[in-house]
Write an enzyme that holds these catalytic residues in place. Sequence first.
Site, PDB file in Angstrom:
ATOM      1  N   GLY A   9       0.780  -1.231   0.000  1.00  0.00           N
ATOM      2  CA  GLY A   9       0.000   0.000   0.000  1.00  0.00           C
ATOM      3  C   GLY A   9       0.810   1.278   0.000  1.00  0.00           C
ATOM      4  O   GLY A   9       0.265   2.362  -0.210  1.00  0.00           O
ATOM      5  N   VAL A  10       2.121   1.182   0.232  1.00  0.00           N
ATOM      6  CA  VAL A  10       2.990   2.365   0.190  1.00  0.00           C
ATOM      7  C   VAL A  10       3.133   2.814  -1.259  1.00  0.00           C
ATOM      8  O   VAL A  10       3.204   1.990  -2.176  1.00  0.00           O
ATOM      9  CB  VAL A  10       4.367   2.039   0.802  1.00  0.00           C
ATOM     10  CG1 VAL A  10       5.371   3.150   0.542  1.00  0.00           C
ATOM     11  CG2 VAL A  10       4.230   1.785   2.300  1.00  0.00           C
ATOM     12  N   PRO A  13       7.048   7.627  -6.127  1.00  0.00           N
ATOM     13  CA  PRO A  13       7.029   8.275  -7.431  1.00  0.00           C
ATOM     14  C   PRO A  13       7.693   7.383  -8.476  1.00  0.00           C
ATOM     15  O   PRO A  13       8.741   6.772  -8.212  1.00  0.00           O
ATOM     16  CB  PRO A  13       7.835   9.558  -7.193  1.00  0.00           C
ATOM     17  CG  PRO A  13       7.734   9.809  -5.724  1.00  0.00           C
ATOM     18  CD  PRO A  13       7.740   8.441  -5.115  1.00  0.00           C
ATOM     19  N   GLY A  16      12.753   8.382 -10.184  1.00  0.00           N
ATOM     20  CA  GLY A  16      13.618   8.820  -9.101  1.00  0.00           C
ATOM     21  C   GLY A  16      14.991   9.161  -9.631  1.00  0.00           C
ATOM     22  O   GLY A  16      15.348   8.799 -10.754  1.00  0.00           O
ATOM     23  N   LEU A  17      15.771   9.838  -8.822  1.00  0.00           N
ATOM     24  CA  LEU A  17      17.151  10.130  -9.179  1.00  0.00           C
ATOM     25  C   LEU A  17      18.051   9.029  -8.650  1.00  0.00           C
ATOM     26  O   LEU A  17      18.058   8.740  -7.453  1.00  0.00           O
ATOM     27  CB  LEU A  17      17.600  11.473  -8.586  1.00  0.00           C
ATOM     28  CG  LEU A  17      19.064  11.838  -8.883  1.00  0.00           C
ATOM     29  CD1 LEU A  17      19.232  12.274 -10.337  1.00  0.00           C
ATOM     30  CD2 LEU A  17      19.569  12.930  -7.940  1.00  0.00           C
ATOM     31  N   GLY A  18      18.803   8.399  -9.542  1.00  0.00           N
ATOM     32  CA  GLY A  18      19.807   7.431  -9.122  1.00  0.00           C
ATOM     33  C   GLY A  18      21.145   8.115  -8.928  1.00  0.00           C
ATOM     34  O   GLY A  18      21.460   9.089  -9.620  1.00  0.00           O
ATOM     35  N   ASP A  43      17.345   7.315  -5.008  1.00  0.00           N
ATOM     36  CA  ASP A  43      17.849   5.962  -4.811  1.00  0.00           C
ATOM     37  C   ASP A  43      19.358   6.000  -4.605  1.00  0.00           C
ATOM     38  O   ASP A  43      20.088   6.536  -5.432  1.00  0.00           O
ATOM     39  CB  ASP A  43      17.529   5.087  -6.021  1.00  0.00           C
ATOM     40  CG  ASP A  43      18.254   3.755  -5.959  1.00  0.00           C
ATOM     41  OD1 ASP A  43      17.818   2.884  -5.185  1.00  0.00           O
ATOM     42  OD2 ASP A  43      19.270   3.586  -6.673  1.00  0.00           O
ATOM     43  N   TYR A  48      27.561   2.699  -2.688  1.00  0.00           N
ATOM     44  CA  TYR A  48      27.857   3.846  -3.541  1.00  0.00           C
ATOM     45  C   TYR A  48      28.740   4.871  -2.840  1.00  0.00           C
ATOM     46  O   TYR A  48      29.271   5.780  -3.479  1.00  0.00           O
ATOM     47  CB  TYR A  48      26.571   4.548  -3.993  1.00  0.00           C
ATOM     48  CG  TYR A  48      25.620   3.722  -4.818  1.00  0.00           C
ATOM     49  CD1 TYR A  48      25.976   2.468  -5.320  1.00  0.00           C
ATOM     50  CD2 TYR A  48      24.343   4.212  -5.103  1.00  0.00           C
ATOM     51  CE1 TYR A  48      25.079   1.724  -6.064  1.00  0.00           C
ATOM     52  CE2 TYR A  48      23.445   3.472  -5.861  1.00  0.00           C
ATOM     53  CZ  TYR A  48      23.815   2.225  -6.328  1.00  0.00           C
ATOM     54  OH  TYR A  48      22.918   1.496  -7.071  1.00  0.00           O
ATOM     55  N   LYS A  73      20.306   0.628  -0.069  1.00  0.00           N
ATOM     56  CA  LYS A  73      20.550  -0.810  -0.184  1.00  0.00           C
ATOM     57  C   LYS A  73      21.598  -1.267   0.815  1.00  0.00           C
ATOM     58  O   LYS A  73      22.567  -0.540   1.083  1.00  0.00           O
ATOM     59  CB  LYS A  73      21.032  -1.145  -1.606  1.00  0.00           C
ATOM     60  CG  LYS A  73      20.172  -0.586  -2.714  1.00  0.00           C
ATOM     61  CD  LYS A  73      20.799  -0.845  -4.084  1.00  0.00           C
ATOM     62  CE  LYS A  73      20.078  -0.071  -5.168  1.00  0.00           C
ATOM     63  NZ  LYS A  73      20.322   1.387  -5.084  1.00  0.00           N
ATOM     64  N   HIS A 106      21.184  -5.587  -1.848  1.00  0.00           N
ATOM     65  CA  HIS A 106      21.799  -5.132  -3.094  1.00  0.00           C
ATOM     66  C   HIS A 106      22.066  -6.262  -4.085  1.00  0.00           C
ATOM     67  O   HIS A 106      22.035  -6.058  -5.294  1.00  0.00           O
ATOM     68  CB  HIS A 106      23.124  -4.418  -2.766  1.00  0.00           C
ATOM     69  CG  HIS A 106      23.539  -3.428  -3.793  1.00  0.00           C
ATOM     70  ND1 HIS A 106      24.193  -2.258  -3.493  1.00  0.00           N
ATOM     71  CD2 HIS A 106      23.405  -3.405  -5.135  1.00  0.00           C
ATOM     72  CE1 HIS A 106      24.444  -1.575  -4.590  1.00  0.00           C
ATOM     73  NE2 HIS A 106      23.977  -2.255  -5.603  1.00  0.00           N
TER      74      HIS A 106
END
Length: 295
Positions: A9-10, A13, A16-18, A43, A48, A73, A106
């Site tokens: 239910g969440v 958008p 998204g911006l990676g 994200d 990263y 992640k 990940h």
Amino acid sequence: MIDLTLNNGVTLPTIGLGVFQSPPDETAAAVDTALRVGYRHIDTAAAYNNEREVGEGLRRSGVDRADVFVETKVWVSDYGREETLHAFEKAVGKLGVETLDLLILHQPAPSRFARTVAAYHALEELLADGRVRAIGVSNFMPHHLERLMAEVEVVPAVNQVELHPYFAQPDVQSEDARRGILTQAWSPIGGITFYPGPWGDERRNVMQDETIGDIARAHGRSPAQVMLRWGIQQGRSVIPKSTNPERIRENFDVFDFELGEDDMARITALDTGVRSGPDPDVARDELFDRVIPEP
């Protein structure tokens, strides 16, 4: 902006911006720019090495934290129940937030799958405690999902995989849909063709594909916008990466045109079935053992 509804239910958008491969010193500015443009989904990942800068960009933008869907992640070296619970603490500490909207594993890491399962059990605990709003996986193929679901209770909300016109993974998309899992595309505009490492020396740049170029010209759009629109119209979450302010704006400007059925079919037909990124079934112990620093 279009929102997608997850299996619990969440909503998130669709675009998204990676920030994969975004240098830490450029990440905060990219996130700030994206949020000012209108993005509400970011994200990142522990591996990263830029979670701290994502948090800085969020605060710099002035956008309320509650209005931004933050996704990160857990890296393989932090798999295991206690280790993953601590990985959550490391992530929120670096991001400067109290909760996460989506936390995912990940890699499936099949060579150490018992730890993968234990890590997912930790995600289930975090979900039950309200510290994360949704949980999921990344780079899981159908056989990985089958192994996981035999040992856990909560169906992943998201499976983030390499997905672009040259590698569309219809079998993964079909299995995700069957299980009620949202497919999220990393490298949705084919940036994987520049992925470092020995994953396809003959990689072709999807951005230069003639078919996509023809469709882009017909709509007065860029190849990147066409590929993002293709993904959105197929119901996927897409997370294009850029640190260039103009590209960030361009990638978000995809909600005022639509591709026709013929356009969609022509793009889908470009699938080569050839992976450009790492094979998730191949053990990469040196990389998997990389230590994620404390906040």
